[in-house]
Enzyme design. Sequence first.
Site, mmCIF file in Angstrom:
data_model
loop_
_atom_site.group_PDB
_atom_site.id
_atom_site.type_symbol
_atom_site.label_atom_id
_atom_site.label_comp_id
_atom_site.label_asym_id
_atom_site.label_seq_id
_atom_site.Cartn_x
_atom_site.Cartn_y
_atom_site.Cartn_z
ATOM 1 N N GLY A 1 -16.013 70.684 84.609
ATOM 2 C CA GLY A 1 -15.638 71.583 85.694
ATOM 3 C C GLY A 1 -16.361 71.307 87.000
ATOM 4 N N GLU A 2 -17.578 70.759 86.921
ATOM 5 C CA GLU A 2 -18.357 70.487 88.139
ATOM 6 C C GLU A 2 -18.157 69.053 88.627
ATOM 7 O OE1 GLU A 2 -19.697 73.147 89.168
ATOM 8 O OE2 GLU A 2 -20.089 74.338 87.390
ATOM 9 N N LYS B 1 -18.967 66.584 77.465
ATOM 10 C CA LYS B 1 -20.053 66.434 78.431
ATOM 11 C C LYS B 1 -19.920 67.391 79.614
ATOM 12 C CE LYS B 1 -20.218 61.885 79.279
ATOM 13 N NZ LYS B 1 -20.895 60.641 79.705
ATOM 14 N N GLY B 2 -18.823 68.168 79.662
ATOM 15 C CA GLY B 2 -18.623 69.071 80.793
ATOM 16 C C GLY B 2 -17.830 68.389 81.883
ATOM 17 N N PRO C 1 -6.170 68.302 77.332
ATOM 18 C CA PRO C 1 -5.811 67.429 78.462
ATOM 19 C C PRO C 1 -5.124 68.176 79.604
ATOM 20 C CG PRO C 1 -5.228 66.394 76.378
ATOM 21 C CD PRO C 1 -5.645 67.797 76.048
ATOM 22 N N LYS C 2 -4.295 69.143 79.286
ATOM 23 C CA LYS C 2 -3.586 69.878 80.336
ATOM 24 C C LYS C 2 -4.560 70.687 81.185
ATOM 25 C CE LYS C 2 0.914 72.157 80.655
ATOM 26 N NZ LYS C 2 1.998 72.784 79.852
ATOM 27 N N GLY D 1 -10.902 80.952 84.970
ATOM 28 C CA GLY D 1 -9.754 80.139 85.325
ATOM 29 C C GLY D 1 -9.642 78.791 84.652
ATOM 30 N N PHE E 1 -15.913 80.130 91.000
ATOM 31 C CA PHE E 1 -16.525 78.940 91.614
ATOM 32 C C PHE E 1 -18.039 79.064 91.735
ATOM 33 C CE2 PHE E 1 -12.326 79.663 93.605
ATOM 34 C CZ PHE E 1 -11.627 78.677 92.945
ATOM 35 N N ARG F 1 -15.464 63.957 75.165
ATOM 36 C CA ARG F 1 -14.230 64.347 74.485
ATOM 37 C C ARG F 1 -13.471 65.389 75.311
ATOM 38 N NH1 ARG F 1 -14.072 67.489 68.685
ATOM 39 N NH2 ARG F 1 -11.927 66.984 68.061
#
Length: 731
Positions: A697-698, A694-695, A625-626, A460, A233, A621
């Site tokens: 995770g944040e 474009k990212g 998906p999972k 992760g 994180f 893009r």
Amino acid sequence: MSPQPQAAVGAPLSRVDGRLKVTGQATYAAEHDVEGAVHAVIVDASIGRGRITAIDTRAARAQRGVLNVIHHGNAPKLPYKENKASNNPPGARLRVFQDDRVRFHGQPVAVVVATTLEAAQHAASLVHVEYDAEQTTTELGEGTPDKPTTYARGDVEEGLRKADVRLDLTYRLARNHHNAMEPHATVARWSGAKLTVWDKTQWIAGTQTELSTVFDLPLTSVRVISPFVGGGFGSGLRCWPHTVVTALAARVARRPVKLVLTRKQQYFATGFRPEYAYRLRLGSDRRGRLTAMAHHMEHATSSYETFTEGILDPGRMLYSTPHVSQAYRTVPLDVNTPIWMRGPGPATASYVIESAMDELADRLGIDPIELRRRNEPDEDESSGLPWSTRRLRECYTVGAREFGWDRRPTKPRSRREGDWLIGMGMAAGVYHTARMPAEARVRLDADGTAVVETAASDMGPGTYTSQTQVAADALGLTIRTVTLKLGDSLYPRTPPHGGSMTMASVGSAVLDGCNTVREQAIKLAVADEQSPLYGVNAEDVVVRSGRLHVRNNPARGESYQQLLARNDRTHLEADGSYAGAPGTERYSLHAYNATFAEVAVDVALGLVRVRRVLGVYDAGRIISPKLAESQAFGGMVGGIGQALLEHTVTDHRDGRIVNANLADYLVPVNADVPDLQAIYLDGEDREADPLGVKGLGEVVMVGVAPAIANAVFNATGRRIRHLPISADALL
């Protein structure tokens, strides 16, 4: 070359490393079995500021199995040469065991090295340290702010003066800690003048660079290994003092050393999301068109380093506003250095801006979504650049439809189910699209399998899986015939595993290397007189399931194995690279979301329960998906924690963290997250990178906390301007 068929990218595949993790075969930092390793335990400072006047180690040294007790009085002096490539914040650094100064509660003041963990733990408890304690300053309001970073366009004061509606709001956001499942740990081993460390890190190259500067070693003399990270994180985005302590202890002991931080130590050893004080003044006309916004932000940093984060971006470009000013100040305190935490900057700014927008909507009697639509900008007003893609309006439309926004009570406190008040809220979110240079090495073997090596991390989100998907499609192989190797500084260098940049940066390098290898094979085939593809235009050849063939004639072709065997090739190999963002951007690149939340608030007790959360994302893009859904759920859970639970409590008399454990520092559990849903808009952003991502995770965490806070207002009519929202604030 012809576009490759895409069989893996976009498919909801399970994690390729999933079996290793669920069977315990994935090796984390503390689990590496290094022959001859002994154990180290850090002794932490019990004051918040001052000097060490004496250290008595006699009782500790007398314990069976204790090899050494290292502290500032006997530790080797380290060069700590500066290196601009290090990811550490600018400033003096915490130079462990190099002087007698104590700069924060919990600072390492000694380390015990022993043959067993139990011996090291007991001996550490016997080290007696005396101090000359000084007055400790750990409260944000008592520190002296640094010189501000400022931004301005237009005339804010004039814009506010002419506004029909003005709001002047002050928000406080609590200090938060990362609390990843895996504790931070390091194993260090010296072989002559060469250092190898097995470390929990989100940036292999950053840790390698920092250790090389601290010990004055050539970069090639430091190897960092971190194949699996059990959650980060952001807490692993720099090389922390305990990693240096472990390497130092191994040098002194002349033995490999393992050091694992306790859960408590992680509250003052590996950074945190800083506490914020944020004042926002905004004005609008009667139709809800914003005229001005003035942002004044302060947050804590350490006294020995200056930590900053990208909190300014949302206030500059999320909404069309002719007059904007920002003043961003850090406040040095007697604490350890903060670090980036999921959604750093925008997750904080969004709570303030989106809560204020909701308050403005209520004041004007305008639907919150409609208010945001009325302030949608045509371009990035902070830079004058056009958007690469910006589908925030579509996020609103899809989210409102799927969430049932039309059932939201227009009047607060008007929907009740027994003892529970029910409310709905929403918020917008934005996070910049970051890209940095990255490299990868690709080898296609004669048996038709491939190996991809890159020094990225996987904390992760599924890096092993998503990069394998990219490689498999680019090479025309199946997932099971591609092996991805991560987490070793011997592999090609990559940027930090954070900031939502791994897929764009590392993925583009992997794509480049795999494309090159595939093209090598095609050129070899069309030039080989014995190949069925001899003389075919290379542009007309594609590869599927390891077989090269003419695009419109699948029967004409051969396998990689046949091609390489006939040409006496053991393998084909290439290095892939990605240059990162250009020096001057042509577009404003961001990922966006609209988050919707429904809450229930107990009338008598003030308890808030999240009933459901929906996020709709414009993230370019989607490779997997999972994995994307998993990322969204994780961001929602983090946002629930930020909104309702997480709060690091400090005893300001000495800087001690009172709730440095998972019994008293509350994080969401399964019962707190009953119904989560994520929707990703179909699309890509080719202006961002070759993959069109474009990212995500944040951005998935940005906007969750204000959506919940706005839902609490809709349920109760109470506007809460501090996080976390506590029961007493609603009674």
